[in-house]
Design a protein around this motif. Sequence first.
Motif, PDB file in Angstrom:
ATOM      1  N   ARG A  26      31.268  65.756  27.547  1.00  0.00           N
ATOM      2  CA  ARG A  26      30.789  67.128  27.301  1.00  0.00           C
ATOM      3  C   ARG A  26      29.878  67.670  28.391  1.00  0.00           C
ATOM      4  NH1 ARG A  26      27.567  67.185  22.741  1.00  0.00           N
ATOM      5  NH2 ARG A  26      27.485  64.938  22.560  1.00  0.00           N
ATOM      6  N   GLY A  27      30.191  67.382  29.635  1.00  0.00           N
ATOM      7  CA  GLY A  27      29.417  67.920  30.740  1.00  0.00           C
ATOM      8  C   GLY A  27      28.082  67.241  30.973  1.00  0.00           C
ATOM      9  N   MET A  28      27.760  66.259  30.145  1.00  0.00           N
ATOM     10  CA  MET A  28      26.515  65.514  30.327  1.00  0.00           C
ATOM     11  C   MET A  28      26.732  64.462  31.407  1.00  0.00           C
ATOM     12  SD  MET A  28      25.148  65.009  26.401  1.00  0.00           S
ATOM     13  CE  MET A  28      26.576  64.142  25.792  1.00  0.00           C
ATOM     14  N   ARG A  29      25.696  63.762  31.738  1.00  0.00           N
ATOM     15  CA  ARG A  29      25.794  62.712  32.750  1.00  0.00           C
ATOM     16  C   ARG A  29      26.127  61.354  32.134  1.00  0.00           C
ATOM     17  NH1 ARG A  29      24.722  64.478  37.654  1.00  0.00           N
ATOM     18  NH2 ARG A  29      23.694  66.474  37.839  1.00  0.00           N
ATOM     19  N   TRP A  30      26.790  61.388  31.008  1.00  0.00           N
ATOM     20  CA  TRP A  30      27.310  60.181  30.379  1.00  0.00           C
ATOM     21  C   TRP A  30      28.764  60.052  30.805  1.00  0.00           C
ATOM     22  CZ3 TRP A  30      24.929  56.372  28.013  1.00  0.00           C
ATOM     23  CH2 TRP A  30      23.649  56.598  27.490  1.00  0.00           C
ATOM     24  N   THR A  31      29.054  59.078  31.660  1.00  0.00           N
ATOM     25  CA  THR A  31      30.433  58.902  32.113  1.00  0.00           C
ATOM     26  C   THR A  31      31.217  58.037  31.126  1.00  0.00           C
ATOM     27  OG1 THR A  31      29.935  56.929  33.415  1.00  0.00           O
ATOM     28  CG2 THR A  31      29.763  59.067  34.557  1.00  0.00           C
ATOM     29  N   VAL A  32      32.524  58.228  31.145  1.00  0.00           N
ATOM     30  CA  VAL A  32      33.407  57.376  30.343  1.00  0.00           C
ATOM     31  C   VAL A  32      33.166  55.918  30.733  1.00  0.00           C
ATOM     32  CG1 VAL A  32      35.831  56.756  29.958  1.00  0.00           C
ATOM     33  CG2 VAL A  32      35.144  59.170  29.982  1.00  0.00           C
ATOM     34  N   GLU A  33      32.980  55.685  32.011  1.00  0.00           N
ATOM     35  CA  GLU A  33      32.738  54.326  32.518  1.00  0.00           C
ATOM     36  C   GLU A  33      31.531  53.677  31.828  1.00  0.00           C
ATOM     37  OE1 GLU A  33      31.741  52.211  36.812  1.00  0.00           O
ATOM     38  OE2 GLU A  33      31.905  54.389  36.694  1.00  0.00           O
ATOM     39  N   ILE A  34      30.452  54.409  31.684  1.00  0.00           N
ATOM     40  CA  ILE A  34      29.252  53.864  31.039  1.00  0.00           C
ATOM     41  C   ILE A  34      29.509  53.568  29.568  1.00  0.00           C
ATOM     42  CG2 ILE A  34      26.887  54.409  30.302  1.00  0.00           C
ATOM     43  CD1 ILE A  34      26.589  55.930  32.993  1.00  0.00           C
ATOM     44  N   LEU A  76      30.352  49.472  25.259  1.00  0.00           N
ATOM     45  CA  LEU A  76      31.217  48.843  24.254  1.00  0.00           C
ATOM     46  C   LEU A  76      31.589  47.426  24.689  1.00  0.00           C
ATOM     47  CD1 LEU A  76      33.503  51.888  23.446  1.00  0.00           C
ATOM     48  CD2 LEU A  76      31.881  50.807  21.863  1.00  0.00           C
ATOM     49  N   GLY A  77      31.899  47.270  25.965  1.00  0.00           N
ATOM     50  CA  GLY A  77      32.276  45.964  26.492  1.00  0.00           C
ATOM     51  C   GLY A  77      31.140  44.954  26.455  1.00  0.00           C
ATOM     52  N   SER A  78      29.905  45.450  26.461  1.00  0.00           N
ATOM     53  CA  SER A  78      28.754  44.545  26.395  1.00  0.00           C
ATOM     54  C   SER A  78      28.509  44.062  24.964  1.00  0.00           C
ATOM     55  CB  SER A  78      27.500  45.241  26.920  1.00  0.00           C
ATOM     56  OG  SER A  78      27.016  46.196  25.987  1.00  0.00           O
ATOM     57  N   GLY A  79      29.286  44.612  24.018  1.00  0.00           N
ATOM     58  CA  GLY A  79      29.162  44.174  22.634  1.00  0.00           C
ATOM     59  C   GLY A  79      28.482  45.156  21.707  1.00  0.00           C
ATOM     60  N   MET A  80      28.033  46.286  22.246  1.00  0.00           N
ATOM     61  CA  MET A  80      27.396  47.278  21.378  1.00  0.00           C
ATOM     62  C   MET A  80      28.449  47.937  20.491  1.00  0.00           C
ATOM     63  SD  MET A  80      24.599  49.215  23.781  1.00  0.00           S
ATOM     64  CE  MET A  80      23.780  50.037  22.404  1.00  0.00           C
ATOM     65  N   SER A  81      28.070  48.208  19.257  1.00  0.00           N
ATOM     66  CA  SER A  81      28.963  48.945  18.359  1.00  0.00           C
ATOM     67  C   SER A  81      28.774  50.447  18.597  1.00  0.00           C
ATOM     68  CB  SER A  81      28.634  48.611  16.900  1.00  0.00           C
ATOM     69  OG  SER A  81      27.383  49.175  16.537  1.00  0.00           O
ATOM     70  N   LEU A 138      34.891  57.796  20.816  1.00  0.00           N
ATOM     71  CA  LEU A 138      36.337  57.716  20.578  1.00  0.00           C
ATOM     72  C   LEU A 138      37.120  58.423  21.685  1.00  0.00           C
ATOM     73  CD1 LEU A 138      36.433  58.259  16.713  1.00  0.00           C
ATOM     74  CD2 LEU A 138      36.533  56.096  17.986  1.00  0.00           C
ATOM     75  N   ALA A 139      36.587  59.529  22.188  1.00  0.00           N
ATOM     76  CA  ALA A 139      37.248  60.240  23.288  1.00  0.00           C
ATOM     77  C   ALA A 139      37.259  59.376  24.548  1.00  0.00           C
ATOM     78  CB  ALA A 139      36.546  61.567  23.559  1.00  0.00           C
ATOM     79  N   SER A 140      36.176  58.654  24.789  1.00  0.00           N
ATOM     80  CA  SER A 140      36.114  57.757  25.944  1.00  0.00           C
ATOM     81  C   SER A 140      37.171  56.667  25.839  1.00  0.00           C
ATOM     82  CB  SER A 140      34.731  57.123  26.051  1.00  0.00           C
ATOM     83  OG  SER A 140      33.758  58.095  26.312  1.00  0.00           O
ATOM     84  N   LEU A 141      37.315  56.109  24.661  1.00  0.00           N
ATOM     85  CA  LEU A 141      38.329  55.077  24.454  1.00  0.00           C
ATOM     86  C   LEU A 141      39.740  55.645  24.635  1.00  0.00           C
ATOM     87  CD1 LEU A 141      36.806  53.204  21.395  1.00  0.00           C
ATOM     88  CD2 LEU A 141      37.147  52.283  23.704  1.00  0.00           C
ATOM     89  N   GLN A 142      39.965  56.824  24.102  1.00  0.00           N
ATOM     90  CA  GLN A 142      41.280  57.458  24.235  1.00  0.00           C
ATOM     91  C   GLN A 142      41.588  57.757  25.704  1.00  0.00           C
ATOM     92  OE1 GLN A 142      43.520  57.843  21.931  1.00  0.00           O
ATOM     93  NE2 GLN A 142      44.995  59.034  23.079  1.00  0.00           N
TER      94      GLN A 142
END
Length: 75
Positions: free
Chosen positions: A21-29, A34-39, A56-60
């Motif tokens: 959503r235009g924030m500085r949160w990348t799909v990569e992060i 999630l890969g580090s084990g966080m739910s 969910l959008a990042s996963l998709q």
Amino acid sequence: MNILDRITINPNVCHGKPCIRGMRWTVEIIIDLLGSGMSINEIIEDHPELERDDILASLQYAKMLVAGHTLKIAA
């Protein structure tokens, strides 16, 4: 609203990487968290500016990339 509408790409934000959503949160992060084990709930608790559908959008989006699909996203 298509869940992938939450993913934005802007060459002036995070070097043009896909973001939430235009924030500085990348799909990569998001995928890294999630890969580090966080739910999903733990991510949202730690970062309340994010929403479940953002995760969910990042996963998709990641699924589409590994499947070899391209996605046209307006900046």
